[in-house]
Motif scaffolding. Structure first.
Motif, short mmCIF file in Angstrom:
data_model
loop_
_atom_site.label_atom_id
_atom_site.label_comp_id
_atom_site.label_asym_id
_atom_site.label_seq_id
_atom_site.Cartn_x
_atom_site.Cartn_y
_atom_site.Cartn_z
N LEU A 51 0.83 -1.21 0.00
CA LEU A 51 0.00 0.00 0.00
C LEU A 51 0.86 1.26 0.00
N CYS A 55 0.81 4.24 -2.85
CA CYS A 55 0.66 5.67 -2.60
C CYS A 55 1.72 6.47 -3.35
N GLU A 66 -2.22 3.36 -8.61
CA GLU A 66 -2.07 2.76 -7.29
C GLU A 66 -2.43 1.27 -7.32
N LYS A 67 -3.55 0.95 -7.97
CA LYS A 67 -3.96 -0.45 -8.05
C LYS A 67 -2.97 -1.27 -8.86
N VAL A 133 -7.51 0.73 -1.78
CA VAL A 133 -7.14 2.06 -2.31
C VAL A 133 -8.33 3.01 -2.35
N ALA A 150 -3.76 5.08 3.08
CA ALA A 150 -4.46 3.81 2.97
C ALA A 150 -4.31 3.04 4.27
#
Length: 574
Positions: A51, A55, A66-67, A133, A150
């Motif tokens: 995570l 970011c 992000e994903k 996210v 997150a």
């Protein structure tokens, strides 16, 4: 990379900050001897590096990146996890277990995967992490911050079962409401299936009484009673009043999740006036106060366009220009104020109550008398209204073009004495929108009971199923599918085919939720209840959609009564 992995029966699973809310709740139930499937937990801490990397990628490339960063993240060796999950069976369920899921506001927000093979565990874990996210948007709304980190995500892996029946059960007082579907509960919880509902009373010191013929025909009274006993036992031992369950062909009954449901919204006060006595001319008040609510709009524009409630007021349209820097914006602003004050003085001359007092009277409950007073006033000419709007939109478009506000609607929320400062100061970054949108939100909330009363009195009613009590009113915003390219409206009434979980983040800016299908057992309805949004399910699309389309390109106001289960559409347009 070393990851903390433990069984659902281990002590560590009881800690919500380590195992997430879902796994911690099931671990507590398992210790009490309730029928919970075995499971393996991948701790919250394992998700944090992925995570954090997401970011960093998102800061430079946007939220979709992000994903992708999470899906590309190297999990390293998963030997310990693979060895443990292999003992659970060939087909697994990989479930999200966030610490945030203790709040109903996050029901259905995160992703879980069914039918996962052992070889695909790593991909499913990344997918669960990636679903953490979008929740940062919701966290920002909860904390009223511009950004939020997150939150870590645990992962719970359990064997997949193939239920013949499944659903939810909710305990409230001496009654248990059971919603049941054939097969997996996924279609019910994600808003695609309606299910059959039974309401069961008794079962503690007296015999069960089951109401709901369709549910009994589908599940059988014996299964329903077993579910009720499980729900009551969960409430008595864990304090949770809502469960998700599954029943298998061999007679097994499993607890899939236990949680405290959202507090049911208190019923909002009723209409300000008896709806039968509201004059049809009041519909103009509803449309224009929604369009121009805010300090600037209520001070300089509404006194002019509402006076007389004539056809000139009914025909107020948005001037179709666009963002453009004006070379002499300050002079135009001075002209706009002068025109507005002249109209206000002329139209309201001789009235004991001025426009401010009249507007307050409407909001205070004396709607009929206030509307009658507006009708008695002389009306501004069409050329005067057009000129006033033209000048105001010149100023609004200038502020948009210079990036002081984000869009025209923000303009009406600005304090009058702030406009000159914004025109003359070297301000960028849409700083004015922060103040304006806060003011617009407050103004619309003050006017909302008036809008609801008027629309309910003058519009056309469509009935549905009451799912969350209270009343609300706002512009209808229809989301026919996934909200990919979505432009929200302030205090919008969100209308969708089904209560699918992808709509959850949109509820934070909504005043109410209306759907054509789905069940109150859907996760999205839990989110709506946690936000106290009036909710009506099961409206007839063939009735409702033509009414909404009748408004053409204009925003169509609707009034939602989540207690009565009605949606009223403002269709009285002249």
């Amino acid at each position: 990379m070393t990851m903390e992995v433990f069984w659902l029966s281990d002590e560590a699973s009881l800690d919500c900050s380590v195992a997430g809310a879902k796994a911690a709740g099931l671990a507590s139930a398992l210790r009490l001897g309730l029928p919970v499937l075995p499971g393996v937990v991948l701790a919250v801490s394992a998700s944090l590096p992925a995570l954090a990397a997401a970011c960093v990628r998102g800061a430079s490339s946007g939220p979709h990146a992000e994903k992708l960063a999470i899906m590309e993240f190297d999990l390293g060796e998963l030997d310990d996890l693979a060895a443990q999950v292999a003992s659970l069976g060939k087909t697994l369920v990989v479930r999200s277990s966030s610490p945030l899921e203790s709040s109903a506001a996050y029901a259905g927000v995160f992703t879980s995967y069914l039918g996962v093979g052992v070889d695909d565990i790593a991909t499913a874990i990344r997918g669960v992490w990636a679903s953490a996210v979008p929740q940062r948007v919701v966290t920002c709304e909860l904390t009223k911050r511009d950004t939020a980190p997150a939150v870590g995500m645990a992962v719970l892996v359990q064997p997949e079962v193939y239920p013949t029946l499944s659903g939810t059960a909710h305990v409230h007082g001496d009654q248990v409401t059971v919603v049941v579907v054939k097969g997996s509960p996924a279609p019910l919880l994600s808003g695609w299936a309606r299910g059959e509902t039974a309401r069961v009373t008794g079962g503690v010191r007296s015999a069960f009484t089951v109401c709901g013929e369709s549910a009994v025909a589908l599940a059988g009274a014996a299964v329903l009673k077993d579910v009720v006993r499980l729900a009551i036992e969960v409430q008595n031992t864990l304090g949770d009043d809502h469960i998700e369950w599954a029943a298998t062909e061999d007679g097994g009954l499993f607890l899939l999740q236990a949680k405290r449901s959202a507090v049911r919204a208190p019923v909002a006060p009723g209409d300000l006036e008896p709806v039968s006595s509201i004059p049809s001319a009041a519909a103009v008040v509803a449309r224009l106060t929604y369009a121009f609510a805010g300090p600037l709009g209520e001070t300089l524009l509404l006194p002019a366009v509402l006076a007389g409630l004539t056809s000139e007021a009914r025909s107020v349209e948005t001037v179709p220009t666009g963002p453009a820097v004006h070379p002499n914006a300050q002079a135009e602003w001075n002209h706009a104020q002068a025109v507005a004050h002249q109209l206000r003085e002329r139209l309201w001359r001789g009235e004991i109550h001025d426009s401010t007092e009249t507007f307050a009277q409407m909001r205070g409950g004396d709607l009929i008398d206030a509307v009658s007073r507006l009708e008695r006033l002389p009306a501004a000419g069409s050329h005067e209204v057009a000129e006033l709007l033209r000048v105001f939109y010149v100023i609004a478009d200038h502020l948009v073009a210079t990036k002081v506000i984000a869009d025209r609607a923000d303009f009406w929320g600005l304090p009058v004495d702030l406009v000159a400062t914004l025109l003359n100061a070297d301000i960028s970054g849409e700083a004015g929108s922060v103040v304006a949108r806060r003011n617009r939100e407050r103004a619309l909330r003050r006017w909302e009971p008036v809008l609801h009363t008027i629309v309910r009195a003058t519009g056309t009613v469509v009935s549905g199923e009451a799912a969350c009590g209270g009343t609300a009113a706002g512009p209808a915003v229809v989301v026919p599918g996934l909200p990919t390219a979505f432009v929200p409206a302030p205090r919008m009434v969100l209308i969708a085919p089904r209560p699918i979980p992808q709509l959850a983040q949109l509820l934070w800016g909504a005043s109410a939720l209306v759907t054509f299908g789905g069940s109150e057992a859907a996760h999205l309805v839990e989110v709506a209840r946690s936000l106290a949004l009036p909710t009506v399910l099961g409206c007839d699309a063939e009735q409702l959609m033509p009414l909404l389309r009748a408004g053409g390109a204009a925003e169509v106001l609707v009034a939602v009564d989540g207690t009565r289960g009605t949606v009223t559409v403002d269709v009285c347009r002249e």
